[in-house]
Write a protein that holds these residues in place. Structure first.
Motif, short mmCIF file in Angstrom:
data_model
loop_
_atom_site.label_atom_id
_atom_site.label_comp_id
_atom_site.label_asym_id
_atom_site.label_seq_id
_atom_site.Cartn_x
_atom_site.Cartn_y
_atom_site.Cartn_z
N TYR A 189 10.97 -46.78 -10.36
CA TYR A 189 10.98 -45.71 -11.34
C TYR A 189 11.90 -44.56 -10.97
CZ TYR A 189 7.05 -48.17 -13.43
OH TYR A 189 6.25 -49.13 -14.01
N ARG A 190 12.50 -44.62 -9.79
CA ARG A 190 13.54 -43.66 -9.47
C ARG A 190 14.79 -43.89 -10.32
NH1 ARG A 190 13.39 -40.95 -4.40
NH2 ARG A 190 11.54 -41.46 -3.14
N ALA A 191 14.86 -45.08 -10.91
CA ALA A 191 15.99 -45.45 -11.78
C ALA A 191 17.31 -45.42 -11.03
CB ALA A 191 16.04 -44.54 -13.02
N GLY A 192 17.26 -45.87 -9.78
CA GLY A 192 18.47 -45.91 -8.97
C GLY A 192 18.91 -47.34 -8.69
N PRO A 193 19.58 -47.57 -7.57
CA PRO A 193 20.08 -48.90 -7.23
C PRO A 193 19.00 -49.98 -7.17
CG PRO A 193 21.10 -47.25 -5.83
CD PRO A 193 20.03 -46.55 -6.59
N MET A 194 17.80 -49.64 -6.68
CA MET A 194 16.73 -50.63 -6.62
C MET A 194 16.37 -51.13 -8.00
SD MET A 194 14.46 -52.49 -5.05
CE MET A 194 13.76 -51.99 -3.48
N GLN A 195 16.28 -50.23 -8.96
CA GLN A 195 15.94 -50.64 -10.32
C GLN A 195 17.01 -51.58 -10.89
OE1 GLN A 195 16.42 -48.23 -14.09
NE2 GLN A 195 14.20 -48.01 -13.81
N ARG A 196 18.27 -51.22 -10.73
CA ARG A 196 19.35 -52.05 -11.27
C ARG A 196 19.37 -53.43 -10.62
NH1 ARG A 196 21.75 -46.92 -11.05
NH2 ARG A 196 22.81 -47.31 -9.08
N LEU A 197 19.13 -53.46 -9.32
CA LEU A 197 19.12 -54.73 -8.60
C LEU A 197 17.96 -55.61 -9.04
CD1 LEU A 197 20.43 -56.41 -6.36
CD2 LEU A 197 18.95 -55.25 -4.71
N LEU A 198 16.78 -55.04 -9.18
CA LEU A 198 15.61 -55.81 -9.58
C LEU A 198 15.73 -56.32 -11.01
CD1 LEU A 198 12.70 -53.75 -7.97
CD2 LEU A 198 13.56 -55.98 -7.25
N LEU A 199 16.34 -55.54 -11.88
CA LEU A 199 16.52 -55.99 -13.26
C LEU A 199 17.50 -57.16 -13.32
CD1 LEU A 199 16.61 -52.62 -15.24
CD2 LEU A 199 14.79 -54.34 -15.22
N ARG A 200 18.55 -57.11 -12.54
CA ARG A 200 19.50 -58.22 -12.51
C ARG A 200 18.84 -59.46 -11.92
NH1 ARG A 200 24.89 -56.26 -13.28
NH2 ARG A 200 25.78 -58.16 -12.39
N TYR A 201 18.03 -59.27 -10.88
CA TYR A 201 17.31 -60.42 -10.32
C TYR A 201 16.36 -61.02 -11.35
CZ TYR A 201 13.90 -63.22 -7.92
OH TYR A 201 13.07 -64.26 -7.58
N THR A 202 15.67 -60.18 -12.09
CA THR A 202 14.73 -60.67 -13.10
C THR A 202 15.46 -61.48 -14.17
OG1 THR A 202 13.27 -58.77 -12.73
CG2 THR A 202 12.98 -59.99 -14.78
N GLN A 203 16.65 -61.05 -14.57
CA GLN A 203 17.42 -61.83 -15.54
C GLN A 203 17.77 -63.20 -14.97
OE1 GLN A 203 20.80 -59.88 -17.34
NE2 GLN A 203 21.73 -61.81 -17.98
N ALA A 204 18.16 -63.24 -13.70
CA ALA A 204 18.48 -64.53 -13.08
C ALA A 204 17.24 -65.41 -13.00
CB ALA A 204 19.04 -64.30 -11.67
N LEU A 205 16.09 -64.80 -12.71
CA LEU A 205 14.84 -65.57 -12.63
C LEU A 205 14.47 -66.12 -14.00
CD1 LEU A 205 12.48 -66.40 -10.73
CD2 LEU A 205 11.30 -64.32 -11.50
N LEU A 206 14.65 -65.34 -15.06
CA LEU A 206 14.36 -65.81 -16.41
C LEU A 206 15.27 -66.97 -16.79
CD1 LEU A 206 13.80 -62.41 -18.26
CD2 LEU A 206 12.07 -64.13 -17.70
#
Length: 239
Positions: free
Chosen positions: A116-133
């Motif tokens: 929820y800091r909306a920083g690099p961790m968020q962007r990385l986790l969202l990209r990983y989630t897309q790959a997982l989907l």
């Protein structure tokens, strides 16, 4: 708790900027995952997330009659527990350790705070989630349209990509449960691969002896999944 820690053993942690990783480092606990261990049951809220190192975790959909099918595998490229930071809190799938090894464990609330800091961790986790989907969707397509031989090749290659060596410890019965097919089908498919010299199988120990030939037999599903992981993560620089 094991004391030796190298956070780059997990690709997601290794991609984080130093300041982001430093905030998490005191809270990351290196633990051992045992074969068959349940990290999450259907409908259960996870208290922790897991960043595998040399272990593999299977995400399984389980039917009312107990039958199950694997929908994705998570290894050193990812994290188990995306439902926590995606807002769903729970998931209908199970998370079972497919290959024993080690992982970094982190309290779920700490990951959510970082997300929820909306920083690099968020962007990385969202990209990983897309790959997982993408992996989940391609697995569904593969299970519907491709033969057991191709499914087994895909499963072996995806598993190998998440392990440091060329060996797997897995019985044919467990593989059948993962793929959602009859054990006889896996026995026949594994026999073909062994006779062709692609794998060696003995008492639950599988060694891939010719990966190049295995890749030439697999359906396009493996390349789709691998390509999306490479595009979203391996070729991505966190800012």
């Amino acid at each position: 708790m094991l004391k030796t820690r190298n956070f780059h053993q997990n690709s997601l942690l290794g991609m984080l900027p130093e300041d982001e990783l430093n905030r998490l480092q005191p809270h990351l606990e290196k633990i051992t995952l045992t074969l068959g261990q349940s990290l999450c049951e259907s409908g259960q809220q996870m208290s922790h997330v897991y960043f595998p190192i040399d272990s593999i975790v299977s995400l399984l959909c389980v039917m009312e009659n107990g039958a199950s099918t694997e929908i994705a595998v998570v290894g050193h490229e990812g994290v188990v527990g995306v439902s926590l930071f995606m807002g769903g809190e729970t998931t209908p799938s199970r998370a079972i350790v497919q290959s024993a090894g080690q992982a970094y464990r982190l309290k779920g609330q700490l990951l959510k705070n970082e997300f929820y800091r909306a920083g690099p961790m968020q962007r990385l986790l969202l990209r990983y989630t897309q790959a997982l989907l993408t992996q989940m969707a391609q697995t569904a397509v593969c299970n519907r349209h491709h033969c057991v031989d191709q499914q087994l090749c895909r499963w072996l290659l995806l598993s190998l990509d998440r392990l440091p060596g060329d060996k797997l410890v897995m019985t044919q019965e467990l593989i059948a449960n993962m793929l959602g097919v009859r054990r006889e089908g896996v026995t026949e498919a594994a026999g073909k691969l062994q006779r062709a010299g692609l794998i060696s199988y003995n008492r639950g120990h599988i060694t891939v002896t010719d990966r190049h030939a295995l890749e030439s037999r697999v359906c396009e599903c493996y390349a789709v999944v691998k390509g999306e992981y490479d595009r979203l993560l391996n070729q991505y620089e966190v800012m």
